[in-house]
Motif scaffolding. Structure first.
Motif, PDB file in Angstrom:
ATOM      1  N   UNK A   1      10.942  -5.934  -6.631  1.00 18.56           N
ATOM      2  CA  UNK A   1      10.206  -4.766  -7.117  1.00 18.56           C
ATOM      3  C   UNK A   1      10.666  -4.414  -8.534  1.00 18.56           C
ATOM      4  N   UNK A   2      11.989  -4.415  -8.752  1.00 22.80           N
ATOM      5  CA  UNK A   2      12.526  -4.085 -10.073  1.00 22.80           C
ATOM      6  C   UNK A   2      12.099  -5.113 -11.116  1.00 22.80           C
ATOM      7  N   UNK A   3      12.099  -6.388 -10.743  1.00 21.92           N
ATOM      8  CA  UNK A   3      11.673  -7.453 -11.662  1.00 21.92           C
ATOM      9  C   UNK A   3      10.257  -7.197 -12.170  1.00 21.92           C
ATOM     10  N   UNK A   4       9.350  -6.828 -11.264  1.00 22.95           N
ATOM     11  CA  UNK A   4       7.963  -6.603 -11.654  1.00 22.95           C
ATOM     12  C   UNK A   4       7.806  -5.316 -12.456  1.00 22.95           C
ATOM     13  N   UNK A   5       8.430  -4.240 -11.979  1.00 25.28           N
ATOM     14  CA  UNK A   5       8.245  -2.949 -12.652  1.00 25.28           C
ATOM     15  C   UNK A   5       8.747  -2.967 -14.085  1.00 25.28           C
ATOM     16  N   UNK A   6       9.899  -3.598 -14.316  1.00 22.47           N
ATOM     17  CA  UNK A   6      10.451  -3.593 -15.670  1.00 22.47           C
ATOM     18  C   UNK A   6       9.580  -4.401 -16.633  1.00 22.47           C
ATOM     19  N   UNK A   7       8.657  -5.178 -16.063  1.00 20.13           N
ATOM     20  CA  UNK A   7       7.741  -5.966 -16.891  1.00 20.13           C
ATOM     21  C   UNK A   7       6.301  -5.462 -16.797  1.00 20.13           C
ATOM     22  N   UNK A   8       6.168  -4.187 -16.427  1.00 20.16           N
ATOM     23  CA  UNK A   8       4.878  -3.523 -16.528  1.00 20.16           C
ATOM     24  C   UNK A   8       3.911  -3.750 -15.393  1.00 20.16           C
ATOM     25  N   UNK A   9       4.383  -4.293 -14.262  1.00 17.36           N
ATOM     26  CA  UNK A   9       3.508  -4.546 -13.113  1.00 17.36           C
ATOM     27  C   UNK A   9       3.659  -3.404 -12.113  1.00 17.36           C
ATOM     28  N   UNK A  10       2.561  -2.869 -11.649  1.00 15.36           N
ATOM     29  CA  UNK A  10       2.592  -1.793 -10.658  1.00 15.36           C
ATOM     30  C   UNK A  10       2.881  -2.393  -9.282  1.00 15.36           C
ATOM     31  N   UNK A  11       3.898  -1.870  -8.604  1.00 20.07           N
ATOM     32  CA  UNK A  11       4.298  -2.384  -7.298  1.00 20.07           C
ATOM     33  C   UNK A  11       4.953  -1.261  -6.510  1.00 20.07           C
ATOM     34  N   UNK A  12       4.731  -1.244  -5.212  1.00 17.68           N
ATOM     35  CA  UNK A  12       5.400  -0.253  -4.367  1.00 17.68           C
ATOM     36  C   UNK A  12       5.792  -0.876  -3.036  1.00 17.68           C
ATOM     37  N   UNK A  13       6.666  -0.183  -2.316  1.00 14.35           N
ATOM     38  CA  UNK A  13       7.125  -0.612  -1.002  1.00 14.35           C
ATOM     39  C   UNK A  13       6.741   0.450   0.013  1.00 14.35           C
ATOM     40  N   UNK A  14       6.115   0.024   1.097  1.00 14.60           N
ATOM     41  CA  UNK A  14       5.805   0.903   2.222  1.00 14.60           C
ATOM     42  C   UNK A  14       6.466   0.325   3.458  1.00 14.60           C
ATOM     43  N   UNK A  15       7.557   0.943   3.900  1.00 17.41           N
ATOM     44  CA  UNK A  15       8.312   0.387   5.019  1.00 17.41           C
ATOM     45  C   UNK A  15       8.895  -0.959   4.634  1.00 17.41           C
ATOM     46  N   UNK A  16       8.499  -2.021   5.342  1.00 21.52           N
ATOM     47  CA  UNK A  16       8.943  -3.372   5.016  1.00 21.52           C
ATOM     48  C   UNK A  16       7.849  -4.184   4.338  1.00 21.52           C
ATOM     49  N   UNK A  17       6.831  -3.500   3.802  1.00 22.81           N
ATOM     50  CA  UNK A  17       5.738  -4.165   3.094  1.00 22.81           C
ATOM     51  C   UNK A  17       5.895  -3.970   1.587  1.00 22.81           C
ATOM     52  N   UNK A  18       5.528  -4.995   0.820  1.00 23.04           N
ATOM     53  CA  UNK A  18       5.498  -4.896  -0.636  1.00 23.04           C
ATOM     54  C   UNK A  18       4.049  -5.037  -1.094  1.00 23.04           C
ATOM     55  N   UNK A  19       3.619  -4.137  -1.977  1.00 24.55           N
ATOM     56  CA  UNK A  19       2.249  -4.106  -2.470  1.00 24.55           C
ATOM     57  C   UNK A  19       2.274  -4.334  -3.972  1.00 24.55           C
ATOM     58  N   UNK A  20       1.585  -5.385  -4.431  1.00 25.14           N
ATOM     59  CA  UNK A  20       1.589  -5.772  -5.845  1.00 25.14           C
ATOM     60  C   UNK A  20       0.178  -5.628  -6.409  1.00 25.14           C
TER      61      UNK A  20
END
Length: 448
Positions: free
Chosen positions: A366-385
């Motif tokens: 998540x941190x890798x994507x966010x620091x490079x301008x990609x919107x991403x979130x975590x819901x429970x054990x799911x990752x949404x890109x």
């Protein structure tokens, strides 16, 4: 004894290449199979020759550990590795602490072997490995009669008082994990009776395949909606058998995703392992519209193998079911890179196992994507890109947290970013993929 790499920090800057990626290459041997080939050959009776062994830092630690336990292991000039095993139950007590470096696979599997032999041993590792939990292995292994003393949370260093006459184990995995399953099966090797492991969903089965290869009796049966059960008949006569290690699909993943994303690219990787319990990434990429072609499919050393060609093209979002996670648990960071470049919103479900990898790999991705301008979130054990539908913004510095797969994923992201992607350290890449950066440069990547 092989020399181990020094922990020199090696930062990197990744930018789009001047042209497409192209070439016909091979990737290093499968890491999971390489670890197991050294361990099982060391437990077997006689001489085993291993061809294609991954010579990364993690696997060299396993070789050192098996030497310390009494196996004779040498590397021939032509690259073959020769292991002279003494037979099951014949290991000797190590004279010193077993340093497993950064390898969680080696530490967890070896715990099963050490627990079921009547001797005292101590395992440690580098700073990253010492932070990672071992209780999910030591708790089930305690039922065989072994005693474990560890730091808070079951972390390394770990002292193991093994038992010469271990009890067979009957254990249901709370979370699908090939490492925990394998540790339990390895403890059951030296037990009189049947060891039984239930898993909620199928995980990579290299342990089962290789145990059969060396002469053990292993059965796998479905449990309906409850997953499947693996049974092992204890105290088999393990006899030396030669092993050909296929190319690691987890390593091939980074080259494949790079080839799919960089416009005009086409790269072929020969001799990649295609075990169906390891190919979830390829299925997910195809679901995204990826142009992946497999040719020359064959079986080598009990494992399916083939040549894979990846050709660049537009990708769209994907919804990856939780049931697929065990077959691609190491590939989620680079799949997240592909999803960041794709069109639409991707969802990866059931990623709890990612929290106990070399780093908390879920939060690190998540941190890798966010620091490079990609919107991403975590819901429970799911990752949404949220995909950009093209080049990602980039411009960030990725903290790899001593995790080789994060470093490689970040290097791939930079190949399709509008601004340079900086990676704080790539030194740990050699633990799983020796020569990664030079191979990528060979096919057209450009790193600074």
């Amino acid at each position: 004894m092989e020399k181990h790499a020094s922990p020199t920090v090696r930062p990197l800057v990744s930018t789009p290449p001047a042209g497409p990626l192209s070439g016909v290459i091979r990737v290093p041997g499968d890491k999971s199979i390489s670890h197991r080939s050294l361990m099982f050959a060391g437990l077997a009776r006689g001489r085993t020759e291993i061809t294609g062994l991954l010579e990364g830092e993690d696997v060299l630690r396993t070789a050192d550990a098996m030497r310390a336990l009494g196996a004779t292991i040498t590397r021939e000039a032509d690259g073959r590795w020769v292991v002279e095993g003494q037979g099951l139950g014949a290991l000797r007590e190590p004279e010193d602490v077993l340093d497993m470096g950064n390898s969680g696979t080696a530490a967890r599997l070896l715990a099963g072997i050490l627990a079921s032999h009547g001797m005292v041993s101590v395992m440690t590792g580098d700073a990253s490995l010492r932070r990672r939990p071992m209780k999910r292995v030591t708790d089930p292994l305690s039922a065989c009669g072994a005693t474990f003393v560890a730091r808070e949370g079951g972390r390394l260093p770990l002292c193991i008082q093994g038992v010469a006459d271990p009890k067979p184990l009957d254990y249901r995995l709370p979370v699908a994990s090939a490492q925990v399953k394998s540790a339990v099966l390895l403890a059951g090797l030296n037990a009189s009776g049947t060891t039984r492991v239930e898993e909620p969903s199928a995980t990579r089965d290299h342990t089962e395949n290789m145990l059969r290869h060396f002469g053990a009796t292993v059965h796998v049966a479905p449990l309906g909606e409850r997953g499947r059960v693996v049974t092992l008949e204890g105290r088999p006569d393990l006899v030396a058998r030669d092993i050909l290690v296929p190319g690691d699909p987890s390593s091939a993943a980074f080259v494949i995703v790079a080839a799919l994303l960089v416009p005009g690219s086409s790269v072929t990787i020969n001799g990649v392992g295609l075990n169906p319990l390891r190919t979830g990434l390829f299925d997910s990429l195809r679901d995204m519209g990826a142009d992946l072609v497999i040719e020359n499919a064959r079986v080598e050393g009990g494992e399916p193998v083939g040549d894979i060609t990846a050709t660049a093209g537009a990708l769209h979002a994907v919804d990856v079911p939780a049931a697929r996670a065990p077959s691609m648990i190491d590939e989620y960071p680079v799949l997240a890179v592909a999803a960041a470049h794709a069109s639409g919103v991707s969802r990866f479900r059931g990623l709890e196992e990612l929290r106990v990898k070399e780093s908390d790999r879920l939060s690190a991705t998540v941190a890798l994507l966010r620091v490079n301008g990609v919107e991403v979130e975590v819901e429970g054990d799911d990752m949404i890109v949220h995909g950009t539908g093209g080049a990602v913004p980039g411009g960030g510095t990725v903290e790899t947290r001593m995790d080789h797969r994060l470093a490689m994923s970040a290097s791939v992201l930079g190949l399709v970013a509008r601004a340079p992607v900086r990676v704080d350290d790539t030194a740990f890449i050699d633990t799983s993929f020796p020569g990664y950066l030079s191979l990528m440069t060979e096919i057209g990547a450009e790193f600074g």
